[in-house]
Design a protein around this motif. Structure first.
Motif, PDB file in Angstrom:
ATOM      1  N   MET A   1      28.458  23.027  41.515  1.00  0.00           N
ATOM      2  CA  MET A   1      27.902  21.882  40.815  1.00  0.00           C
ATOM      3  C   MET A   1      26.989  22.306  39.658  1.00  0.00           C
ATOM      4  SD  MET A   1      26.142  18.474  41.705  1.00  0.00           S
ATOM      5  CE  MET A   1      24.689  17.935  40.884  1.00  0.00           C
ATOM      6  N   LEU A   2      26.109  23.269  39.871  1.00  0.00           N
ATOM      7  CA  LEU A   2      25.229  23.713  38.788  1.00  0.00           C
ATOM      8  C   LEU A   2      26.014  24.277  37.615  1.00  0.00           C
ATOM      9  CD1 LEU A   2      22.115  25.382  40.454  1.00  0.00           C
ATOM     10  CD2 LEU A   2      22.217  23.260  39.164  1.00  0.00           C
ATOM     11  N   ALA A   3      27.166  24.868  37.893  1.00  0.00           N
ATOM     12  CA  ALA A   3      27.993  25.426  36.818  1.00  0.00           C
ATOM     13  C   ALA A   3      28.430  24.349  35.830  1.00  0.00           C
ATOM     14  CB  ALA A   3      29.209  26.132  37.400  1.00  0.00           C
ATOM     15  N   ASP A   4      28.487  23.099  36.260  1.00  0.00           N
ATOM     16  CA  ASP A   4      28.862  21.997  35.370  1.00  0.00           C
ATOM     17  C   ASP A   4      27.879  21.828  34.215  1.00  0.00           C
ATOM     18  OD1 ASP A   4      30.976  21.467  37.058  1.00  0.00           O
ATOM     19  OD2 ASP A   4      30.011  19.757  38.026  1.00  0.00           O
ATOM     20  N   PHE A   5      26.655  22.304  34.395  1.00  0.00           N
ATOM     21  CA  PHE A   5      25.602  22.103  33.409  1.00  0.00           C
ATOM     22  C   PHE A   5      25.176  23.402  32.717  1.00  0.00           C
ATOM     23  CE2 PHE A   5      25.114  18.993  36.868  1.00  0.00           C
ATOM     24  CZ  PHE A   5      25.445  17.857  36.152  1.00  0.00           C
ATOM     25  N   ARG A   6      25.937  24.447  32.923  1.00  0.00           N
ATOM     26  CA  ARG A   6      25.590  25.761  32.371  1.00  0.00           C
ATOM     27  C   ARG A   6      26.187  25.921  30.972  1.00  0.00           C
ATOM     28  NH1 ARG A   6      26.812  31.512  35.408  1.00  0.00           N
ATOM     29  NH2 ARG A   6      25.589  32.771  33.975  1.00  0.00           N
ATOM     30  N   PRO A   7      25.336  26.067  29.941  1.00  0.00           N
ATOM     31  CA  PRO A   7      25.859  26.249  28.587  1.00  0.00           C
ATOM     32  C   PRO A   7      26.357  27.680  28.366  1.00  0.00           C
ATOM     33  CG  PRO A   7      23.473  26.338  28.555  1.00  0.00           C
ATOM     34  CD  PRO A   7      23.876  26.011  29.978  1.00  0.00           C
ATOM     35  N   THR A   8      27.255  27.826  27.428  1.00  0.00           N
ATOM     36  CA  THR A   8      27.732  29.159  27.058  1.00  0.00           C
ATOM     37  C   THR A   8      26.626  29.919  26.322  1.00  0.00           C
ATOM     38  OG1 THR A   8      29.931  28.168  26.758  1.00  0.00           O
ATOM     39  CG2 THR A   8      29.611  30.427  25.926  1.00  0.00           C
ATOM     40  N   TRP A   9      25.967  29.222  25.388  1.00  0.00           N
ATOM     41  CA  TRP A   9      24.886  29.806  24.598  1.00  0.00           C
ATOM     42  C   TRP A   9      23.738  28.811  24.493  1.00  0.00           C
ATOM     43  CZ3 TRP A   9      29.911  29.901  22.157  1.00  0.00           C
ATOM     44  CH2 TRP A   9      30.535  31.143  22.171  1.00  0.00           C
ATOM     45  N   MET A  10      22.569  29.311  24.101  1.00  0.00           N
ATOM     46  CA  MET A  10      21.397  28.477  23.817  1.00  0.00           C
ATOM     47  C   MET A  10      20.828  28.892  22.464  1.00  0.00           C
ATOM     48  SD  MET A  10      19.410  28.384  27.498  1.00  0.00           S
ATOM     49  CE  MET A  10      17.909  27.741  26.754  1.00  0.00           C
ATOM     50  N   LEU A  11      20.691  27.925  21.565  1.00  0.00           N
ATOM     51  CA  LEU A  11      20.092  28.182  20.256  1.00  0.00           C
ATOM     52  C   LEU A  11      18.941  27.209  20.034  1.00  0.00           C
ATOM     53  CD1 LEU A  11      23.205  28.555  17.888  1.00  0.00           C
ATOM     54  CD2 LEU A  11      21.746  30.376  18.805  1.00  0.00           C
ATOM     55  N   GLU A  12      17.962  27.657  19.291  1.00  0.00           N
ATOM     56  CA  GLU A  12      16.832  26.791  18.948  1.00  0.00           C
ATOM     57  C   GLU A  12      17.331  25.551  18.204  1.00  0.00           C
ATOM     58  OE1 GLU A  12      12.410  26.398  17.954  1.00  0.00           O
ATOM     59  OE2 GLU A  12      13.260  28.194  18.803  1.00  0.00           O
ATOM     60  N   SER A  13      18.307  25.743  17.318  1.00  0.00           N
ATOM     61  CA  SER A  13      18.776  24.645  16.471  1.00  0.00           C
ATOM     62  C   SER A  13      20.228  24.875  16.069  1.00  0.00           C
ATOM     63  CB  SER A  13      17.891  24.595  15.216  1.00  0.00           C
ATOM     64  OG  SER A  13      18.468  23.791  14.220  1.00  0.00           O
TER      65      SER A  13
END
Length: 177
Positions: A1-13
């Motif tokens: 279930m948590l994997a459903d909300f896991r992004p590939t990357w995170m950027l400030e903007s």
């Protein structure tokens, strides 16, 4: 279930996303959320920084398409100045809007990235559609009233993602961070 909300990357903007990185990652289509990702939900005109980023992407031949849960009327009004194509009533966190864009632009799932500021809608939709995703920091701290409910649930999910090591504690400025 948590994997459903896991992004590939995170950027400030979204503005941190460069044509070079897009090409390196073999991305052929950038899908983006509208409110608090591309423009502040209460400022439909965008910023000079957004204008510059859109010109850079356009000149690099990288299409940018807005995928929003907003109505067609709201999206058209918000995007009038920016002249961007959009898919409205995307039904995020379902994959409907992403699938519409995928068919319209004739690209495979592996060539798409969805950029958004919400785990509960944007990132979940990307994962449901089996496309890569970029979670960005919301442009402003306030949200439209309807988004406040999602943010409350998102805080709980974020804590769990952080605890499992599925989410970074800091925002990146490159897809290679």
């Amino acid at each position: 279930m948590l994997a459903d909300f896991r992004p590939t990357w995170m950027l400030e903007s979204i503005y941190d996303l460069t044509p070079q990185e897009v090409r390196e990652k073999k991305i052929g289509l950038i899908l983006t959320d509208l409110d608090n990702t591309l423009i502040a939900w209460n400022n439909p005109n965008g910023t000079p920084q957004l204008q510059k980023w859109l010109v850079t992407m356009h000149e690099s031949g990288i299409p940018v398409v807005v995928v929003t849960n907003n109505s067609s009327k709201r999206a058209a009004k918000a995007l009038e100045e920016l002249q961007l194509p959009f898919v409205s009533r995307a039904l995020k966190p379902l994959s409907h809007g992403i699938n519409v864009a995928k068919k319209r632009y004739r690209v495979s799932s592996s060539e798409i990235v969805l950029v958004g500021d919400q785990l509960m809608t944007d990132i979940a939709a990307a994962n449901n559609a089996h496309v890569r995703s970029i979670l960005v920091k919301p442009l402003i701290e306030t949200d439209a009233w309807i988004t406040k409910f999602n943010r409350a649930a998102e805080r709980v999910v974020k804590k769990r993602l952080l605890k499992k090591g599925y989410l970074k504690r800091t925002w990146g400025h490159s897809l290679n961070d």
